[in-house]
Design an enzyme around this catalytic site. Structure first.
Site, PDB file in Angstrom:
ATOM      1  CB  CYS A  88      -1.222   0.366   1.228  1.00 10.85           C
ATOM      2  SG  CYS A  88      -2.741   1.000   1.218  1.00 10.85           S
ATOM      3  CG  HIS A 207      -2.880  -3.158   4.220  1.00  9.48           C
ATOM      4  ND1 HIS A 207      -1.583  -2.643   4.991  1.00  9.48           N
ATOM      5  CD2 HIS A 207      -3.606  -2.323   2.806  1.00  9.48           C
ATOM      6  CE1 HIS A 207      -1.872  -1.100   4.258  1.00  9.48           C
ATOM      7  NE2 HIS A 207      -3.189  -0.680   3.710  1.00  9.48           N
ATOM      8  CD  GLU A 209       0.209  -5.155   6.625  1.00 12.91           C
ATOM      9  OE1 GLU A 209      -0.186  -6.208   5.289  1.00 12.91           O
ATOM     10  OE2 GLU A 209      -0.554  -4.240   6.316  1.00 12.91           O
TER      11      GLU A 209
HETATM   12  N1  GLN Z   1      -3.949   6.469   1.266  1.00 12.76           N
HETATM   13  C1  GLN Z   1      -2.115   5.870   1.694  1.00 12.76           C
HETATM   14  C2  GLN Z   1      -1.060   7.222   0.426  1.00 12.76           C
HETATM   15  O1  GLN Z   1      -2.064   7.239   0.476  1.00 12.76           O
HETATM   16  C3  GLN Z   1      -2.468   5.136   1.790  1.00 12.76           C
HETATM   17  C4  GLN Z   1      -3.302   3.403   2.545  1.00 12.76           C
HETATM   18  C5  GLN Z   1      -2.438   2.442   3.225  1.00 12.76           C
HETATM   19  O2  GLN Z   1      -0.902   2.176   3.555  1.00 12.76           O
HETATM   20  N2  GLN Z   1      -3.440   1.825   3.115  1.00 12.76           N
HETATM   21  O3  GLN Z   1      -0.466   7.468   1.740  1.00 12.76           O
END
Ligand code: GLN
Length: 231
Positions: A88, A207, A209
């Protein structure tokens, strides 16, 4: 003994540590998780690295004074053969261009591209990645963080069979820009690419994890063993 660095940037860190320990047990490996809080924690002894999710802007701000981020990038430049898993916001760090260098993932990425927090969702992801099969093991006590967070139980208790779909948890997730992907797609949500591999850098927009399916963490350890030749 493998040493895996876990960037203690703001985000889901404890869950990654637990997933790494679980994956190590599934593969029968001895692994030390090294919590990298300061630049000098990122050293040549690390065999692999995890960049967790969180909020990429906050991650950049939070690590400014410790120069943790630049140490992580310098490590990746020094050891391109060592595997890195970015989830992410971690994938955003890998894919976003910086003024002075090319991104580590040759794929454009757009932040928050599914919408807002309430547009977060779970969906089954198809994964095409070379990972060792393993028996799911539940023997570890859940190591909880101060909020008692622990991984979601997924339906098939770890879904370690590689032919099964992966339980994708998307939280304010970014999106790879399909026209800009110049590396290997390894995860799809329908037609959409949600994970890419560029050399030994793996980025996913969800995610892993937060589930008990440790396929991606097993991939990281397996690649690290290949580089180090230990087990
Ligand atoms: N929205 C976050 C970002 O742009 C990423 C979201 C996440 O890691 N769950 O940094």
């Amino acid at each position: 003994m493998l040493r895996v660095g876990l960037a203690m940037l703001q985000g889901a860190r404890h869950e990654h540590a637990e997933a790494l320990r679980g994956a190590a047990e599934e593969l029968g490996l001895d692994v030390e998780v090294v919590e990298c809080r300061r630049a000098d924690h990122v050293d040549e002894q690390l065999d692999a690295l995890v960049l967790p999710g969180g909020e990429s802007t906050t991650m950049r701000i939070a690590s400014r004074y410790e120069s943790l981020l630049s140490a992580l990038f310098a490590w990746m430049d020094a050891y391109p053969e060592r595997p890195v898993l970015g989830t992410c916001a971690g994938a955003i760090l890998l894919a976003a261009p910086e003024a002075e260098r090319q991104p580590y993932l040759a794929a454009g990425i757009a932040r928050n591209a599914w919408g807002r927090q309430r547009d977060s969702f779970e969906a089954v992801v198809a994964v095409e990645l070379d990972v060792p099969e393993a028996e799911f093991k539940q023997s570890l006590p859940a190591q909880r963080d101060q909020f008692s967070h622990q991984p979601l139980e997924v339906a098939s208790q770890g879904a370690s069979s590689l032919s099964e779909g992966f339980p994708g948890v998307f939280i304010r997730a970014p999106r790879f820009e399909s026209a800009a992907i110049q590396c290997t797609p390894i995860a799809h949500l329908g037609e959409e690419v949600v994970g890419v591999l560029d050399g030994k850098k793996l980025g996913v927009t969800f995610h892993p994890e937060l589930t008990m399916d440790r396929r991606f963490h097993r991939w990281l350890l397996h690649e690290a063993v290949n580089v180090r030749g230990v087990n």
